[in-house]
Design an enzyme around this catalytic site. Structure first.
Site, PDB file in Angstrom:
ATOM      1  N   ARG A 118      13.852  18.519  -4.079  1.00 17.86           N
ATOM      2  CA  ARG A 118      14.350  17.401  -4.184  1.00 17.86           C
ATOM      3  C   ARG A 118      14.331  16.451  -3.034  1.00 17.86           C
ATOM      4  NH1 ARG A 118      18.428  19.822  -6.470  1.00 17.86           N
ATOM      5  NH2 ARG A 118      17.842  20.116  -8.507  1.00 17.86           N
ATOM      6  N   LYS A 140       2.919   5.957  -1.698  1.00 15.00           N
ATOM      7  CA  LYS A 140       2.366   6.525  -3.597  1.00 15.00           C
ATOM      8  C   LYS A 140       2.118   7.950  -3.450  1.00 15.00           C
ATOM      9  CE  LYS A 140       1.000   2.110  -5.080  1.00 15.00           C
ATOM     10  NZ  LYS A 140      -0.036   1.532  -5.758  1.00 15.00           N
ATOM     11  N   GLU A 182     -12.370   0.005   0.876  1.00 13.72           N
ATOM     12  CA  GLU A 182     -10.738  -0.433   0.795  1.00 13.72           C
ATOM     13  C   GLU A 182     -10.753  -1.398   1.960  1.00 13.72           C
ATOM     14  OE1 GLU A 182      -8.657   0.424  -1.819  1.00 13.72           O
ATOM     15  OE2 GLU A 182      -9.114   2.212  -2.639  1.00 13.72           O
ATOM     16  N   LYS A 224      -1.928  -3.238   5.634  1.00 11.29           N
ATOM     17  CA  LYS A 224      -1.153  -2.260   4.068  1.00 11.29           C
ATOM     18  C   LYS A 224       0.547  -2.364   4.912  1.00 11.29           C
ATOM     19  CE  LYS A 224      -1.146   1.815   1.053  1.00 11.29           C
ATOM     20  NZ  LYS A 224      -1.594   2.337   0.566  1.00 11.29           N
ATOM     21  N   GLU A 234       5.914  -1.462  -5.277  1.00 11.82           N
ATOM     22  CA  GLU A 234       5.174  -2.425  -5.835  1.00 11.82           C
ATOM     23  C   GLU A 234       6.120  -2.892  -7.302  1.00 11.82           C
ATOM     24  OE1 GLU A 234       1.367  -0.648  -6.238  1.00 11.82           O
ATOM     25  OE2 GLU A 234       0.970  -1.750  -8.093  1.00 11.82           O
ATOM     26  N   ARG A 238       2.816  -5.592  -3.472  1.00 14.48           N
ATOM     27  CA  ARG A 238       1.239  -4.921  -3.337  1.00 14.48           C
ATOM     28  C   ARG A 238       0.597  -4.632  -4.001  1.00 14.48           C
ATOM     29  NH1 ARG A 238       3.662   1.509  -1.509  1.00 14.48           N
ATOM     30  NH2 ARG A 238       1.944   2.474  -1.881  1.00 14.48           N
ATOM     31  N   ASN A 242      -4.450  -3.306  -5.666  1.00 13.45           N
ATOM     32  CA  ASN A 242      -5.348  -2.929  -6.355  1.00 13.45           C
ATOM     33  C   ASN A 242      -6.325  -3.342  -6.817  1.00 13.45           C
ATOM     34  OD1 ASN A 242      -3.608  -0.511  -6.298  1.00 13.45           O
ATOM     35  ND2 ASN A 242      -2.440  -1.676  -7.348  1.00 13.45           N
ATOM     36  N   HIS A 245      -9.203  -1.940  -8.494  1.00 12.48           N
ATOM     37  CA  HIS A 245      -9.263  -0.727  -8.625  1.00 12.48           C
ATOM     38  C   HIS A 245      -8.875  -0.542 -11.056  1.00 12.48           C
ATOM     39  CE1 HIS A 245      -8.275  -0.221  -4.491  1.00 12.48           C
ATOM     40  NE2 HIS A 245      -7.895   0.633  -5.022  1.00 12.48           N
ATOM     41  N   HIS A 249      -9.997   2.503 -12.273  1.00 22.58           N
ATOM     42  CA  HIS A 249      -9.587   3.343 -12.638  1.00 22.58           C
ATOM     43  C   HIS A 249     -10.955   3.681 -14.255  1.00 22.58           C
ATOM     44  CE1 HIS A 249      -6.115   3.245 -10.249  1.00 22.58           C
ATOM     45  NE2 HIS A 249      -6.902   3.402  -9.474  1.00 22.58           N
ATOM     46  N   HIS A 262     -13.530   7.198  -5.954  1.00 20.57           N
ATOM     47  CA  HIS A 262     -12.937   6.691  -6.134  1.00 20.57           C
ATOM     48  C   HIS A 262     -13.328   4.861  -5.177  1.00 20.57           C
ATOM     49  CE1 HIS A 262      -8.679   4.343  -6.343  1.00 20.57           C
ATOM     50  NE2 HIS A 262      -8.739   4.406  -5.107  1.00 20.57           N
TER      51      HIS A 262
HETATM   52  P1  NAD Z   1     -11.173  13.767  -0.859  1.00 22.16           P
HETATM   53  O1  NAD Z   1     -10.075  13.928  -0.329  1.00 22.16           O
HETATM   54  O2  NAD Z   1     -12.085  13.903  -2.232  1.00 22.16           O
HETATM   55  O3  NAD Z   1     -12.249  13.533   0.134  1.00 22.16           O
HETATM   56  C1  NAD Z   1     -13.618  13.143   0.264  1.00 22.16           C
HETATM   57  C2  NAD Z   1     -14.273  13.879   0.537  1.00 22.16           C
HETATM   58  O4  NAD Z   1     -14.331  14.046   2.430  1.00 22.16           O
HETATM   59  C3  NAD Z   1     -13.948  15.008   0.442  1.00 22.16           C
HETATM   60  O5  NAD Z   1     -15.194  16.412  -0.131  1.00 22.16           O
HETATM   61  C4  NAD Z   1     -13.266  16.370   0.929  1.00 22.16           C
HETATM   62  O6  NAD Z   1     -13.380  17.309   1.153  1.00 22.16           O
HETATM   63  C5  NAD Z   1     -14.403  16.311   2.258  1.00 22.16           C
HETATM   64  N1  NAD Z   1     -13.936  15.628   3.514  1.00 22.16           N
HETATM   65  C6  NAD Z   1     -12.171  14.647   4.500  1.00 22.16           C
HETATM   66  N2  NAD Z   1     -12.216  14.684   5.590  1.00 22.16           N
HETATM   67  C7  NAD Z   1     -13.740  15.102   6.320  1.00 22.16           C
HETATM   68  C8  NAD Z   1     -14.054  15.189   7.249  1.00 22.16           C
HETATM   69  N3  NAD Z   1     -13.051  14.960   8.090  1.00 22.16           N
HETATM   70  N4  NAD Z   1     -14.966  15.692   7.304  1.00 22.16           N
HETATM   71  C9  NAD Z   1     -15.986  16.104   6.246  1.00 22.16           C
HETATM   72  N5  NAD Z   1     -15.927  16.364   4.726  1.00 22.16           N
HETATM   73  C10 NAD Z   1     -13.991  15.620   5.021  1.00 22.16           C
HETATM   74  O7  NAD Z   1     -11.621  11.367  -1.461  1.00 22.16           O
HETATM   75  P2  NAD Z   1     -10.745  10.266  -0.834  1.00 22.16           P
HETATM   76  O8  NAD Z   1     -11.743   9.162  -0.736  1.00 22.16           O
HETATM   77  O9  NAD Z   1     -10.161  10.663   0.880  1.00 22.16           O
HETATM   78  O10 NAD Z   1      -9.223   9.716  -1.568  1.00 22.16           O
HETATM   79  C11 NAD Z   1      -9.566   9.497  -2.288  1.00 22.16           C
HETATM   80  C12 NAD Z   1      -8.036   9.833  -3.635  1.00 22.16           C
HETATM   81  O11 NAD Z   1      -7.058   8.839  -3.293  1.00 22.16           O
HETATM   82  C13 NAD Z   1      -7.825   9.531  -4.852  1.00 22.16           C
HETATM   83  O12 NAD Z   1      -7.383  10.351  -5.796  1.00 22.16           O
HETATM   84  C14 NAD Z   1      -7.259   8.001  -5.033  1.00 22.16           C
HETATM   85  O13 NAD Z   1      -6.716   8.102  -6.168  1.00 22.16           O
HETATM   86  C15 NAD Z   1      -7.029   8.480  -3.831  1.00 22.16           C
HETATM   87  N6  NAD Z   1      -5.854   7.289  -3.596  1.00 22.16           N
HETATM   88  C16 NAD Z   1      -4.222   7.391  -3.140  1.00 22.16           C
HETATM   89  C17 NAD Z   1      -3.818   5.976  -2.090  1.00 22.16           C
HETATM   90  C18 NAD Z   1      -2.592   5.670  -2.340  1.00 22.16           C
HETATM   91  O14 NAD Z   1      -1.894   4.846  -1.939  1.00 22.16           O
HETATM   92  N7  NAD Z   1      -1.805   6.840  -2.405  1.00 22.16           N
HETATM   93  C19 NAD Z   1      -5.083   4.715  -2.118  1.00 22.16           C
HETATM   94  C20 NAD Z   1      -6.329   4.658  -2.196  1.00 22.16           C
HETATM   95  C21 NAD Z   1      -6.587   5.918  -2.918  1.00 22.16           C
HETATM   96  N1  GLY Z   2      -3.905   2.067  -2.614  1.00 26.10           N
HETATM   97  C1  GLY Z   2      -2.895   0.716  -3.282  1.00 26.10           C
HETATM   98  C2  GLY Z   2      -1.613   1.297  -2.885  1.00 26.10           C
HETATM   99  O1  GLY Z   2      -1.473   1.729  -2.078  1.00 26.10           O
HETATM  100  O2  GLY Z   2      -0.471   0.226  -3.421  1.00 26.10           O
END
Ligand code: NAD
Ligand code: GLY
Length: 364
Positions: A118, A140, A182, A224, A234, A238, A242, A245, A249, A262
């Site tokens: 939890r 998030k 972003e 942010k 949100e 907030r 997006n 997005h 998406h 993404h």
């Molecule tokens: P990712 O986590 O897939 O990383 C991208 C690639 O880079 C992967 O292959 C990873 O292994 C590699 N990598 C990571 N760090 C590295 C480094 N220092 N050197 C070499 N390779 C490296 O993608 P991302 O773009 O970081 O994140 C995308 C995800 O984030 C999506 O799932 C999206 O939905 C999510 N997201 C979440 C929020 C949130 O607020 N929680 C906001 C935006 C995006």
């Molecule tokens: N990436 C959008 C948010 O964190 O709200």
């Protein structure tokens, strides 16, 4: 090193930003118990896992889960690998999870922390530009469902965020571009002066100039943090984070998670949002050209996949989390540096944007 605070009352936390800060042992004071589980993936582990492990005091028992790399593994099945390890290694409620990786690892680790017994503590050590400026801040967390992205999740804030800018040196160029989508978003929705900074320095930023990057990451996290402090769950402002997005998406879901990054999908989606804003008379075609030029300078796609039809877009956009009472809401621009969440657009205008996007037609 620079420090920022995310102000959320008793859930407030610091963001540390600087070079080689993984090595500096800052994490230790944010680990409450004597157990941690580091969650990383098969790409990041060989690069930074040992350095992170070395920064944790010897008195703390460290376990590790190494996930397969990719958005397509951001699902409930692979989330279970984290729970398996937590249970097999007898982690209790004082454990701390540490996410070492990009947004996929961060979102999954955060959700595991939100739901294990939890709710337990977690720390974000983001290693992509996208995760450093966006996903590691704000709480998030979640995984994808076959029928929709990030549809299963929770809000759960970390104890701290450790942004080591040197790790960006190993990031593939495409991933740097995806993160830049972003960063550009913050300028477009919130701060025209920041957009001007990005326009002036985009070549240096794409060339990994460490001083410029640190400034861009700092300002992105600052924006942010300001937005999240006003609207953690949100219910209002907030949603502006997006921009692009909802279109993005739809692209990701249509192409299969992981085919379009993404951030790439957000780039094309931002162009579509700018196009619709212009068709509504809210921004000028010169503003649209500005959006196009900065996205293009960051090597981001300006159009969605040409195989996608407007009908597919509408179908996929209808499952967006911003749909309220059956009505689609989009983030659109009212100017550069100013955005709104709105359903104040006609389906005809949306259709024109989708047509223009999917047939490489003239933008507004
Ligand atoms: P990712 O986590 O897939 O990383 C991208 C690639 O880079 C992967 O292959 C990873 O292994 C590699 N990598 C990571 N760090 C590295 C480094 N220092 N050197 C070499 N390779 C490296 O993608 P991302 O773009 O970081 O994140 C995308 C995800 O984030 C999506 O799932 C999206 O939905 C999510 N997201 C979440 C929020 C949130 O607020 N929680 C906001 C935006 C995006
Ligand atoms: N990436 C959008 C948010 O964190 O709200």
């Amino acid at each position: 090193m620079q420090t920022l605070n995310v102000d959320l009352g008793d859930r407030s936390y610091p963001i540390f930003i600087g070079q080689e800060i993984i090595k500096q042992g800052l994490l230790a004071s944010y680990i409450a118990g004597n157990q941690v589980l580091i969650v990383t993936n098969e790409t990041v582990a060989p690069l930074y896992l040992q350095t992170l492990q070395d920064s944790i005091p010897a008195s703390i028992k460290v376990d590790v889960v190494i996930l397969p790399d990719g958005e397509k593994y951001k699902d409930l099945d692979h989330l279970n690998l984290i729970f398996d390890q937590l249970l097999q290694k007898r982690h209790n409620r004082t454990t701390t999870l540490i996410a070492l990786g990009g947004g996929v690892v961060g979102d999954m680790t955060g959700f595991a922390a939100a739901s294990y017994q939890r709710g337990v503590n977690f720390i974000q050590v983001p290693t992509t530009l996208l995760s450093q400026v966006d996903s590691s801040v704000g709480g998030k967390t979640g995984v994808n469902h076959r029928l929709g992205k990030n549809m299963i999740g929770a809000f759960h804030q970390p104890q701290c965020v450790l942004i080591d800018t040197t790790v960006l040196n190993t990031l593939p160029e495409k991933e740097l571009s995806a993160g830049m989508a972003e960063v550009i978003k913050y300028g477009l929705i919130y701060d025209e002066a920041f957009l001007c900074y990005l326009e002036d320095h985009i070549d240096g930023l794409m060339g990994l100039d460490s001083g410029l990057l640190e400034q861009a990451i700092y300002r992105s996290c600052e924006i942010k943090a300001e937005v999240v402090a006003q609207d953690e769950k949100e219910s209002g402002i907030r949603a502006l984070l997006n921009l692009g997005h909802t279109f993005g998406h739809a692209i990701e879901a249509n192409q299969g998670y992981g085919e379009w990054l993404h951030g790439e999908a957000v780039g094309a989606g931002t162009m579509m949002a700018a196009d619709l804003s212009c068709r509504l008379g809210w921004i000028s075609s010169m503003d649209v050209a500005r959006v196009r030029d900065i996205l293009s300078a960051a090597n981001l796609p300006l159009f969605p996949p040409q195989s996608m039809t407007p009908g597919q877009f509408k179908e996929l956009m209808s499952v967006d989390k911003k749909v309220l009472d059956g009505q689609l809401r989009l983030i659109l621009l009212k100017g550069i540096g100013s955005a709104v969440v709105t359903s104040d657009f006609s389906i005809e205008k949306l259709h024109e944007t989708l047509e223009a996007g999917t047939s490489l037609g003239d933008c507004c």
